[in-house]
Design an enzyme around this catalytic site. Structure first.
Site, mmCIF file in Angstrom:
data_model
loop_
_atom_site.group_PDB
_atom_site.id
_atom_site.type_symbol
_atom_site.label_atom_id
_atom_site.label_comp_id
_atom_site.label_asym_id
_atom_site.label_seq_id
_atom_site.Cartn_x
_atom_site.Cartn_y
_atom_site.Cartn_z
ATOM 1 N N HIS A 192 0.827 -1.201 0.000
ATOM 2 C CA HIS A 192 0.000 0.000 0.000
ATOM 3 C C HIS A 192 0.868 1.260 0.000
ATOM 4 O O HIS A 192 2.072 1.202 0.241
ATOM 5 C CB HIS A 192 -0.918 0.022 1.224
ATOM 6 N N LYS A 200 -0.694 4.859 4.631
ATOM 7 C CA LYS A 200 -1.665 3.960 5.255
ATOM 8 C C LYS A 200 -1.285 3.738 6.711
ATOM 9 O O LYS A 200 -0.118 3.478 7.035
ATOM 10 C CB LYS A 200 -1.725 2.630 4.511
#
Length: 267
Positions: free
Chosen positions: A156, A160
């Site tokens: 990600h 995040k």
């Protein structure tokens, strides 16, 4: 239900996912965006603070928003902590929540299940709204019937907050439902650096990568003697999640219970 107008409130409209949700509401004929919830810009129009056409008002008070706009559905794309609070308040007001944040504990889900039963309305909490990601999880569960050895790598963007991702945890949970318990790797293996083999859930190793340039990606790797199987999904932009948001808004109007995970409303 798709031919009937669904009144929406979006929490977190200025975030990256929230902006896509506003665009979704504007281009969907049977969606009516009646309000938004944010921590600032109280009583200003969305079109005054964002490059959108919607004249829906922003509220900093969620109770006032629900009372004045009387929405059918809340789309919450905030943070885990705020999302938990918003979900409970929405149900108490008789508003069906569609939540795209993770971090709900078993106790949280139990409390929300009781609220949906008490109010007789539906709620959907989805760690991932990308339909391709849901299919990846379903295919992985299918493969786990035949491949006992598996590891999950999720990748990600570097902003995040949680690791491993909710999607990775949900994938491991689904695989564990059908996979025979097994301790993978050499029984005497030793990590030279702590964490080198990743986190572990039910004997499944999970690895998290965080880098700028990524959005949301996951690879589930299976192995057995002489062969491997890799099931991968990639989201290249946040618009990829909107098909799942749209489906969830439509489906939450048809159910009277809490559903955790989009895979439970996809045949």
């Amino acid at each position: 239900m798709s031919n009937e107008t669904i009144k929406l409130v979006i929490a977190g409209p200025r975030g990256r996912m929230g902006q896509e949700a506003v665009k979704l509401a504007e281009r969907t004929p049977h969606f009516d965006l009646v309000g938004a919830i944010d921590h600032t810009y109280d009583q200003q129009k969305l079109s005054d603070v964002m490059p959108v056409e919607s004249d829906a008002f922003i509220y900093t008070d969620i109770h006032a928003c629900f009372t004045e706009t009387q929405p059918d559905v809340l789309i919450d794309l905030t943070t885990p902590e705020i999302g938990k609070v918003h979900t409970k308040i929405a149900l108490e007001h008789g508003v069906r929540p569609v939540v795209g944040t993770t971090g709900f504990s078993e106790a949280d889900l139990k409390e929300l299940t009781s609220l949906t039963e008490e109010k007789g309305i539906g709620a959907i909490i989805a760690p991932n709204f990308a339909l391709g990601a849901i299919l990846m999880m379903k295919f992985s569960k299918m493969a786990a019937n035949y491949f006992e050895d598996v590891e999950i790598i999720e990748l990600h963007h570097d902003q995040k907050l949680d690791a491993p991702s909710g999607t990775a945890l949900k994938t491991a949970e689904m695989i564990s439902e059908v996979r025979k318990e097994k301790q993978q790797g050499h029984p005497d293996e030793k990590e030279i650096l702590p964490g080198a083999r990743g986190a572990e859930q039910n004997g499944i190793r999970l690895h998290s990568v965080r880098l700028p340039g990524l959005i949301a990606h996951q690879e589930v790797m299976f192995g057995m003697d002489g062969q491997t199987l890799q099931i991968r999904h990639d989201s290249y932009n946040r618009a990829s999640f909107m098909s799942g948001v749209k489906l969830s808004v439509e489906q939450v109007m048809k159910i009277d219970q809490l559903v955790y995970g989009l895979e439970n409303i996809i045949d």
